[in-house]
Design an enzyme around this catalytic site. Sequence first.
Site, PDB file in Angstrom:
ATOM      1  N   ASP A  92     -10.932  -7.006   4.216  1.00  0.00           N
ATOM      2  CA  ASP A  92     -12.029  -7.513   5.040  1.00  0.00           C
ATOM      3  C   ASP A  92     -12.181  -9.004   4.763  1.00  0.00           C
ATOM      4  O   ASP A  92     -11.612  -9.546   3.826  1.00  0.00           O
ATOM      5  CB  ASP A  92     -13.310  -6.721   4.854  1.00  0.00           C
ATOM      6  CG  ASP A  92     -13.845  -6.803   3.454  1.00  0.00           C
ATOM      7  OD1 ASP A  92     -13.324  -7.618   2.680  1.00  0.00           O
ATOM      8  OD2 ASP A  92     -14.773  -6.059   3.142  1.00  0.00           O
ATOM      9  N   SER A  93     -12.931  -9.680   5.630  1.00  0.00           N
ATOM     10  CA  SER A  93     -12.862 -11.143   5.680  1.00  0.00           C
ATOM     11  C   SER A  93     -13.588 -11.835   4.541  1.00  0.00           C
ATOM     12  O   SER A  93     -13.410 -13.024   4.319  1.00  0.00           O
ATOM     13  CB  SER A  93     -13.470 -11.625   6.988  1.00  0.00           C
ATOM     14  OG  SER A  93     -14.879 -11.423   6.965  1.00  0.00           O
ATOM     15  N   GLY A  94     -14.427 -11.113   3.848  1.00  0.00           N
ATOM     16  CA  GLY A  94     -15.257 -11.748   2.831  1.00  0.00           C
ATOM     17  C   GLY A  94     -16.641 -12.084   3.335  1.00  0.00           C
ATOM     18  O   GLY A  94     -17.545 -12.340   2.546  1.00  0.00           O
ATOM     19  N   ASP A 171     -16.911 -13.289  10.015  1.00  0.00           N
ATOM     20  CA  ASP A 171     -18.093 -13.092  10.849  1.00  0.00           C
ATOM     21  C   ASP A 171     -19.353 -13.289  10.024  1.00  0.00           C
ATOM     22  O   ASP A 171     -19.318 -13.247   8.801  1.00  0.00           O
ATOM     23  CB  ASP A 171     -18.111 -11.678  11.443  1.00  0.00           C
ATOM     24  CG  ASP A 171     -18.122 -10.607  10.354  1.00  0.00           C
ATOM     25  OD1 ASP A 171     -17.385 -10.760   9.361  1.00  0.00           O
ATOM     26  OD2 ASP A 171     -18.875  -9.641  10.487  1.00  0.00           O
ATOM     27  N   ASP A 301     -13.827   2.653   6.696  1.00  0.00           N
ATOM     28  CA  ASP A 301     -13.648   2.516   5.259  1.00  0.00           C
ATOM     29  C   ASP A 301     -14.993   2.690   4.614  1.00  0.00           C
ATOM     30  O   ASP A 301     -16.027   2.477   5.252  1.00  0.00           O
ATOM     31  CB  ASP A 301     -13.094   1.130   4.917  1.00  0.00           C
ATOM     32  CG  ASP A 301     -14.135   0.051   5.123  1.00  0.00           C
ATOM     33  OD1 ASP A 301     -14.900  -0.216   4.186  1.00  0.00           O
ATOM     34  OD2 ASP A 301     -14.208  -0.500   6.239  1.00  0.00           O
ATOM     35  N   CYS A 339     -10.834  23.622  -2.112  1.00  0.00           N
ATOM     36  CA  CYS A 339     -10.236  22.282  -2.090  1.00  0.00           C
ATOM     37  C   CYS A 339      -8.823  22.341  -2.657  1.00  0.00           C
ATOM     38  O   CYS A 339      -8.551  23.074  -3.617  1.00  0.00           O
ATOM     39  CB  CYS A 339     -11.095  21.327  -2.911  1.00  0.00           C
ATOM     40  SG  CYS A 339     -10.429  19.657  -3.000  1.00  0.00           S
ATOM     41  N   CYS A 341      -7.221  19.736  -4.004  1.00  0.00           N
ATOM     42  CA  CYS A 341      -6.939  18.542  -4.816  1.00  0.00           C
ATOM     43  C   CYS A 341      -6.514  18.918  -6.235  1.00  0.00           C
ATOM     44  O   CYS A 341      -6.720  20.038  -6.705  1.00  0.00           O
ATOM     45  CB  CYS A 341      -8.138  17.592  -4.830  1.00  0.00           C
ATOM     46  SG  CYS A 341      -9.376  17.900  -6.108  1.00  0.00           S
ATOM     47  N   CYS A 344      -9.472  20.109  -8.510  1.00  0.00           N
ATOM     48  CA  CYS A 344      -9.935  21.479  -8.284  1.00  0.00           C
ATOM     49  C   CYS A 344      -8.871  22.506  -8.678  1.00  0.00           C
ATOM     50  O   CYS A 344      -9.198  23.645  -9.025  1.00  0.00           O
ATOM     51  CB  CYS A 344     -10.355  21.664  -6.826  1.00  0.00           C
ATOM     52  SG  CYS A 344     -11.874  20.747  -6.449  1.00  0.00           S
ATOM     53  N   HIS A 370     -11.204  14.070  -6.417  1.00  0.00           N
ATOM     54  CA  HIS A 370     -11.789  15.112  -5.560  1.00  0.00           C
ATOM     55  C   HIS A 370     -12.516  14.502  -4.358  1.00  0.00           C
ATOM     56  O   HIS A 370     -12.329  14.947  -3.219  1.00  0.00           O
ATOM     57  CB  HIS A 370     -12.754  16.003  -6.345  1.00  0.00           C
ATOM     58  CG  HIS A 370     -13.538  16.895  -5.443  1.00  0.00           C
ATOM     59  ND1 HIS A 370     -12.981  18.023  -4.855  1.00  0.00           N
ATOM     60  CD2 HIS A 370     -14.794  16.790  -4.933  1.00  0.00           C
ATOM     61  CE1 HIS A 370     -13.885  18.574  -4.053  1.00  0.00           C
ATOM     62  NE2 HIS A 370     -14.983  17.849  -4.080  1.00  0.00           N
TER      63      HIS A 370
END
Length: 410
Positions: A92-94, A171, A301, A339, A341, A344, A370
């Site tokens: 991302d732009s900061g 932005d 995100d 799950c 993962c 788990c 998880h």
Amino acid sequence: MPFFTPDADLPGRRGRTGVIHTPHGDIHTPAFIAVGTKATVKAVLPETMRELGAQAVLANAYHLYLQPGPDIVDEAGGLGAFMNWPGPTFTDSGGFQVLSLGAGFRKVLSMDANRVQADDVIAEGKQRLAHVDDDGVTFISHLDGSTHRFTPEVSMQIQHKIGADIIFAFDELTTLVNTRGYQEESVRRTQAWAVRCLTEHRRLSAARPERPAQALFGVVQGAQYEDLRRQASRDLAGIVDSDGRGFDGYGIGGALEKQNLATIVGWCVDELPDDKPRHLLGISEPDDLFAAIAAGADTFDCVSPSRVARNAAVYSPTGRFNITGARYRRDFTPIDADCDCYTCANYTRAYLHHLFKAKEILSATLCTIHNERFIIRLVDQIRAAIGAGEFDDLREHVLGSYYGHSTRAQ
Ligand SMILES: [Zn+2]
């Protein structure tokens, strides 16, 4: 090959699926993008992120600019090589960090929208660390108090050195309590910055043609105002360089209240071109994911799955709970029996409870695995459901279980 190939929308289907093509691999959308703010998803190996299904990682230009510095990431061969992540990357732009940290707000959704509107908004008890003018933002580092300045050109130069596959235009982040007049001025400023970002991005891309091509996303602001969001989206879509090429995709940023999320995304999506992907910055709650996808967002995100895991909060199909609760002390079942993962498959609630109580750092690793898997798998399920025409059924089933009530009417 085009940068993005959306599947044709079919009548009666909610949301859409597609593929984003990057030099480091494809991203099948909708997709949840894991956040690795400082070029690491905290407490988890990149190999593990790959195994649990992460398609891409998003790092933060502000943090990497301050530490270790974009030159070092560049010398390492770019973000992916530096952090040993072979797949697609975003930065991302900061702008978000410069302005949210500068005004003392760590999270846009946590802003109190009931406050009196003002031109100059700052969190209570905080000193303003960022100042915006038409050319850029001057800010004070949260690390050492030194003064820095970001302009659209500087943000592009930093993001080119970091070298992520997908980067964002610089932005201005506003708050929900800025005045309408300030929001108008800010949207105008963000549009002018978007033009400068595209120009600088093209210049930098041409200067180093041997490097993998980077895609630039424009960012839509406009807070909660329909006319501003629509105008900002139309104006961004209309920005093209001398070759007639515009942005490769669009981010939907800024202040969003949870209850307006789908509406606001819908306004933007109405105005943005269908053949470009749309990224929604900063969401991960299951109801927000369904709402955003139904409204037309392709990628998202959020730092939450990882952040709350380090505070012992874990996701389950029946909602989020805190593993440090006394009832889990002798609970020798996994966090979620359904799950798939690593955590788990191999560890019990009682063991995780113990790790947190004993302040062992493995607690962060196992719970992050998880939580990241839970959200990535949920978005994978949504993608499959869209393809099968079963989005609404999945939404009702998942959210009914997670929040304990039917959500079809929402
Ligand atoms: Zn799990």
